[in-house]
Design an enzyme around this catalytic site. Structure first.
Site, mmCIF file in Angstrom:
data_model
loop_
_atom_site.group_PDB
_atom_site.id
_atom_site.type_symbol
_atom_site.label_atom_id
_atom_site.label_comp_id
_atom_site.label_asym_id
_atom_site.label_seq_id
_atom_site.Cartn_x
_atom_site.Cartn_y
_atom_site.Cartn_z
ATOM 1 N N TYR A 127 0.784 -1.254 0.000
ATOM 2 C CA TYR A 127 0.000 0.000 0.000
ATOM 3 C C TYR A 127 0.804 1.286 0.000
ATOM 4 O O TYR A 127 0.228 2.364 -0.106
ATOM 5 C CB TYR A 127 -1.028 0.017 1.136
ATOM 6 C CG TYR A 127 -0.499 -0.080 2.543
ATOM 7 C CD1 TYR A 127 -0.097 1.057 3.234
ATOM 8 C CD2 TYR A 127 -0.454 -1.302 3.206
ATOM 9 C CE1 TYR A 127 0.345 0.970 4.541
ATOM 10 C CE2 TYR A 127 -0.013 -1.393 4.510
ATOM 11 C CZ TYR A 127 0.385 -0.250 5.175
ATOM 12 O OH TYR A 127 0.829 -0.338 6.469
ATOM 13 N N HIS A 212 -8.160 -2.054 0.539
ATOM 14 C CA HIS A 212 -7.521 -2.139 1.857
ATOM 15 C C HIS A 212 -8.461 -2.635 2.945
ATOM 16 O O HIS A 212 -8.157 -3.537 3.715
ATOM 17 C CB HIS A 212 -6.953 -0.763 2.253
ATOM 18 C CG HIS A 212 -6.317 -0.751 3.608
ATOM 19 N ND1 HIS A 212 -7.042 -0.560 4.772
ATOM 20 C CD2 HIS A 212 -5.032 -0.942 3.988
ATOM 21 C CE1 HIS A 212 -6.214 -0.626 5.810
ATOM 22 N NE2 HIS A 212 -4.995 -0.853 5.359
ATOM 23 N N HIS A 278 -7.762 -11.379 8.618
ATOM 24 C CA HIS A 278 -8.152 -11.330 10.036
ATOM 25 C C HIS A 278 -9.568 -11.896 10.243
ATOM 26 O O HIS A 278 -9.716 -12.960 10.789
ATOM 27 C CB HIS A 278 -8.036 -9.927 10.644
ATOM 28 C CG HIS A 278 -6.694 -9.289 10.450
ATOM 29 N ND1 HIS A 278 -5.536 -9.868 10.915
ATOM 30 C CD2 HIS A 278 -6.301 -8.146 9.814
ATOM 31 C CE1 HIS A 278 -4.494 -9.111 10.595
ATOM 32 N NE2 HIS A 278 -4.931 -8.070 9.923
ATOM 33 N N ASP A 329 2.068 -10.774 8.250
ATOM 34 C CA ASP A 329 1.476 -9.442 8.370
ATOM 35 C C ASP A 329 2.477 -8.354 8.755
ATOM 36 O O ASP A 329 3.221 -7.874 7.916
ATOM 37 C CB ASP A 329 0.302 -9.543 9.377
ATOM 38 C CG ASP A 329 -0.575 -8.305 9.404
ATOM 39 O OD1 ASP A 329 -0.297 -7.347 8.660
ATOM 40 O OD2 ASP A 329 -1.555 -8.283 10.159
HETATM 41 ZN ZN ZN Z 1 -2.365 -6.291 7.181
#
Ligand code: ZN
Length: 461
Positions: A127, A212, A278, A329
């Site tokens: 990102y 996102h 998640h 992550d």
């Molecule tokens: Zn993440």
């Protein structure tokens, strides 16, 4: 005879998609794809013999590479109550000054570490797109290309997921100054995907899209970007952060009257192309409906613990036939075995039982978890990396049967259990191979020391 020329390996014990098998002869072609997986084979002359149990390579389904450089810098108490949101402020600070050279050095070191720790492929949720002032680079793909080069140099497989990021909260709230390097229009995202498509194809990388989160992508942009992605590649993977934090659930309820996973299921055609990163905070209905779509739950147990996210209810998810995989992550921990251990321990603490993620077919929990995480990770990566089967890539992790915690144990199940629950970090891994090419030998990657030096230099700036 050189095994890299014969492209064959004899494994006395190998973990196939349906469990451990004995005397497995693997053969692969010049592209590194398996052409033979023969069980009960003979160890013929000139064929190299595995010196320990052979595991399928583990896909890492969620990575933000640059975050490896500030691991350790956020483990202290701040002025106010520490939470995900205070961690995020520090992450924005790290992202604000990063150069393309630094990103490439950090990612190279990270991918080397991943290989040494049993990961053979990574989904990079990318990102940070623009220059430090928030303007696009002359070549808009500059930072994405840095990540692709890092993966190629380390020798890890990659699924590149450029991230669409447009707003700071539900309902299209304006972005913050700290997010200036992330922001792009839907059109510019689709142009970036077009630019990256041939580069990824040449490298054998897979390209997808990561809206996102529902916080960062307004509904119209979500719909338009997914339609644009379909026009480019109707099978490309789609990853999204969802329901990581209870604060996010409350904000989504206030905005829409729905919880995040429910909203997503109502407004997007979620299916097996999707990876829900998640998905920590679901109610029973959300979990049942989301599992039934065939989407993968992208679990990042050590990061979720580090950030205080909460505990994913894996028993409920698997009761609905839910698929899942693991990711590192934020890279507070880079170790496939440790993610599996952390996930199982969270379930033991939640349910006050043991071996929660074992199954009737695979009663050793480490074996059951490895098989499910490889299958889910391969699906989320949208690459042929689902283990030892013809047509899949020749990726594997060889355990060190002479390690003091594995030597003399009665079965491959017991050795894998010791590796996941009892060995120190990745000390029980002897060899890691990606697409038939050895990347880690005697536990070490050839670039190890120089790549780690590059990370240290990049962090100094
Ligand atoms: Zn993440």
């Amino acid at each position: 005879m050189n095994h890299s020329v014969t492209r064959r390996l004899f494994a006395p014990q190998a973990l196939l998609p349906d469990g451990w098998a004995r005397d497995v002869l693997l053969e692969w072609d010049e592209r590194g794809r398996l052409t033979g997986v023969d069980v009960g084979a003979q160890p013929g002359p000139g064929i190299r013999r595995a010196t320990g149990p052979l595991l399928p390579g583990m896909p890492n389904l969620h990575s933000h590479a640059f975050q490896r450089a500030f691991a350790g810098l956020t483990e202290y108490r701040g002025d106010t109550e520490d939470s995900f949101w205070s961690w995020r402020r520090l992450m924005y600070r790290a992202a604000s000054t990063l150069t393309p050279e630094q990103l490439e050095a950090i990612a190279t070191a990270l991918y080397v570490e991943m290989l040494e720790a049993g990961y053979t492929s990574v989904c990079e949720f990318h990102y940070v797109h623009h220059d430090t002032d928030g303007r696009p680079y002359t070549d808009d793909a500059t930072l994405a290309l840095a990540l692709l080069r890092a993966a190629e140099r380390a020798g890890i497989g990659i699924t590149l997921l450029p991230v669409l990021y447009q707003s700071s909260g539900f309902g299209g709230q304006p972005s913050h100054e700290g997010q200036r390097r992330f922001i792009r229009s839907t059109d510019s995202m689709l142009k970036l995907l077009e630019r990256l498509k041939p580069v990824c194809a040449t490298q054998g990388a897979r390209l997808g899209l990561a809206p996102h989160s529902l916080r960062a992508v307004p509904p119209d942009s979500l719909r338009e970007s997914l339609a644009g992605l379909d026009a480019i590649d109707a099978t490309a993977p789609i990853h999204i952060h969802v329901a990581e934090q209870t604060g996010e659930v409350e904000a989504c309820l206030a905005w829409s009257g729905k919880r995040p996973v429910q909203w997503l299921l109502d407004h997007a055609a979620v299916d097996a192309r999707w990876c829900l990163i998640h998905a920590t905070h679901m109610d029973d209905d959300e979990a049942r409906c989301a599992a039934a779509t065939g989407a993968v739950a992208g679990l990042c147990p050590t990061t979720e613990a580090n950030l205080g996210d909460g505990i994913f209810d894996a028993s409920r998810w698997r009761a609905g036939q839910g698929r899942w995989g693991i990711g590192s992550d934020s890279h507070i921990c880079v170790n496939a075995a440790e993610e599996l251990m952390a996930l199982e321990y969270s379930q033991r603490l939640l349910t006050r039982r043991r071996n929660v993620l074992a199954t009737a077919a695979q009663r050793f929990v480490a074996t059951a978890m490895t098989l499910e995480a490889v299958a889910g990770g391969a699906q989320a990566s949208a690459r042929p990396i689902a283990g030892f089967a013809v047509g899949q890539q020749a990726d594997w992790v060889m355990l060190d049967a002479s390690h003091h915690l594995l030597a003399g144990l009665p079965s491959a199940d017991a050795m894998l259990s010791a590796h996941v629950f009892a060995s120190h970090r990745h000390s029980a891994i002897s060899e890691v191979v990606v697409a038939g090419t050895t990347r880690v030998n005697d536990g070490a990657h050839a670039l190890g020391a120089s790549a780690r030096g590059g990370l240290v230099a990049a962090r100094r700036g």
